[in-house]
Design a protein around this motif. Structure first.
Motif, PDB file in Angstrom:
ATOM      1  N   ALA A  14     122.448  -8.769  30.716  1.00  0.00           N
ATOM      2  CA  ALA A  14     121.022  -8.535  31.260  1.00  0.00           C
ATOM      3  C   ALA A  14     121.182  -7.518  32.426  1.00  0.00           C
ATOM      4  O   ALA A  14     120.921  -7.955  33.295  1.00  0.00           O
ATOM      5  CB  ALA A  14     120.429  -9.861  31.272  1.00  0.00           C
ATOM      6  N   ALA A  15     121.660  -6.179  31.871  1.00  0.00           N
ATOM      7  CA  ALA A  15     121.891  -5.605  33.383  1.00  0.00           C
ATOM      8  C   ALA A  15     120.696  -4.536  33.583  1.00  0.00           C
ATOM      9  O   ALA A  15     120.694  -3.650  34.461  1.00  0.00           O
ATOM     10  CB  ALA A  15     123.160  -4.605  32.887  1.00  0.00           C
ATOM     11  N   HIS A  16     119.557  -4.721  32.671  1.00  0.00           N
ATOM     12  CA  HIS A  16     118.720  -3.305  33.126  1.00  0.00           C
ATOM     13  C   HIS A  16     117.402  -4.364  33.725  1.00  0.00           C
ATOM     14  O   HIS A  16     117.076  -5.618  33.509  1.00  0.00           O
ATOM     15  CB  HIS A  16     118.151  -2.902  31.593  1.00  0.00           C
ATOM     16  N   PRO A  17     116.537  -3.653  34.418  1.00  0.00           N
ATOM     17  CA  PRO A  17     115.372  -4.249  35.343  1.00  0.00           C
ATOM     18  C   PRO A  17     114.336  -5.008  34.176  1.00  0.00           C
ATOM     19  O   PRO A  17     113.586  -5.817  34.451  1.00  0.00           O
ATOM     20  CB  PRO A  17     115.006  -3.110  35.909  1.00  0.00           C
ATOM     21  N   ASP A  18     114.198  -4.245  33.157  1.00  0.00           N
ATOM     22  CA  ASP A  18     113.312  -4.585  32.166  1.00  0.00           C
ATOM     23  C   ASP A  18     113.798  -5.698  31.239  1.00  0.00           C
ATOM     24  O   ASP A  18     113.061  -6.340  30.332  1.00  0.00           O
ATOM     25  CB  ASP A  18     112.718  -3.570  31.286  1.00  0.00           C
ATOM     26  N   ASP A  19     114.982  -6.355  31.290  1.00  0.00           N
ATOM     27  CA  ASP A  19     115.530  -7.417  30.560  1.00  0.00           C
ATOM     28  C   ASP A  19     114.957  -8.809  31.308  1.00  0.00           C
ATOM     29  O   ASP A  19     114.466  -8.687  32.540  1.00  0.00           O
ATOM     30  CB  ASP A  19     117.117  -7.549  30.684  1.00  0.00           C
ATOM     31  N   LEU A  20     115.028  -9.898  30.679  1.00  0.00           N
ATOM     32  CA  LEU A  20     114.638 -11.257  31.259  1.00  0.00           C
ATOM     33  C   LEU A  20     115.938 -12.108  30.948  1.00  0.00           C
ATOM     34  O   LEU A  20     116.135 -12.220  29.626  1.00  0.00           O
ATOM     35  CB  LEU A  20     113.562 -11.778  30.343  1.00  0.00           C
ATOM     36  N   LEU A  21     116.540 -12.838  31.957  1.00  0.00           N
ATOM     37  CA  LEU A  21     117.377 -13.823  31.628  1.00  0.00           C
ATOM     38  C   LEU A  21     117.018 -15.055  31.892  1.00  0.00           C
ATOM     39  O   LEU A  21     116.323 -15.353  32.806  1.00  0.00           O
ATOM     40  CB  LEU A  21     118.382 -13.431  32.616  1.00  0.00           C
ATOM     41  N   VAL A  22     117.092 -15.907  30.666  1.00  0.00           N
ATOM     42  CA  VAL A  22     116.555 -17.320  30.640  1.00  0.00           C
ATOM     43  C   VAL A  22     117.618 -18.351  30.458  1.00  0.00           C
ATOM     44  O   VAL A  22     118.514 -18.310  29.900  1.00  0.00           O
ATOM     45  CB  VAL A  22     115.657 -17.602  29.214  1.00  0.00           C
ATOM     46  N   LEU A  23     117.493 -19.321  31.760  1.00  0.00           N
ATOM     47  CA  LEU A  23     118.463 -20.212  32.038  1.00  0.00           C
ATOM     48  C   LEU A  23     117.860 -21.534  31.628  1.00  0.00           C
ATOM     49  O   LEU A  23     116.895 -21.934  32.161  1.00  0.00           O
ATOM     50  CB  LEU A  23     119.026 -20.239  33.196  1.00  0.00           C
ATOM     51  N   GLY A  24     118.913 -22.644  30.828  1.00  0.00           N
ATOM     52  CA  GLY A  24     118.097 -23.879  30.800  1.00  0.00           C
ATOM     53  C   GLY A  24     118.345 -24.683  32.101  1.00  0.00           C
ATOM     54  O   GLY A  24     119.523 -24.198  32.795  1.00  0.00           O
ATOM     55  N   ALA A  25     117.604 -25.640  32.392  1.00  0.00           N
ATOM     56  CA  ALA A  25     117.901 -26.218  33.625  1.00  0.00           C
ATOM     57  C   ALA A  25     118.264 -27.750  33.480  1.00  0.00           C
ATOM     58  O   ALA A  25     117.681 -28.674  33.995  1.00  0.00           O
ATOM     59  CB  ALA A  25     116.531 -26.190  34.421  1.00  0.00           C
ATOM     60  N   ARG A  26     119.448 -27.880  32.889  1.00  0.00           N
ATOM     61  CA  ARG A  26     119.962 -29.064  32.723  1.00  0.00           C
ATOM     62  C   ARG A  26     120.844 -29.473  34.170  1.00  0.00           C
ATOM     63  O   ARG A  26     121.082 -28.606  34.883  1.00  0.00           O
ATOM     64  CB  ARG A  26     121.107 -29.258  31.719  1.00  0.00           C
TER      65      ARG A  26
END
Length: 76
Positions: A14-26
């Motif tokens: 996810a190296a571009h500003p228009d990407d979105l990185l989604v993380l699970g919150a375990r």
């Protein structure tokens, strides 16, 4: 396979500003550290999503699931 720290390995695709990185919150100390470090390395927005109660209850069953358990879903 990527040889890197988890924070950098997650941010690399996810190296571009228009990407979105989604993380699970375990929960867990290591996961909490990764959630703190990822925004410092990310070049895009980071969204942290908590696991739903359903996911927590069914996690053990899903870990044991096999491809044949989902065959009827793929057919229909």
């Amino acid at each position: 396979m990527v040889r890197s720290g988890p924070d950098r390995a997650l941010c690399r695709p996810a190296a571009h500003p228009d990407d979105l990185l989604v993380l699970g919150a375990r929960t867990g100390a290591r996961r909490a550290a990764v959630r703190r470090q990822v925004p410092t390395h990310a070049r895009c927005p980071v969204l942290t999503v908590p696991a739903s109660a359903f996911v927590r209850r069914e996690r053990r069953a899903l870990r044991r699931a096999m491809a044949r358990d989902f065959a009827d879903l793929a057919a229909g």
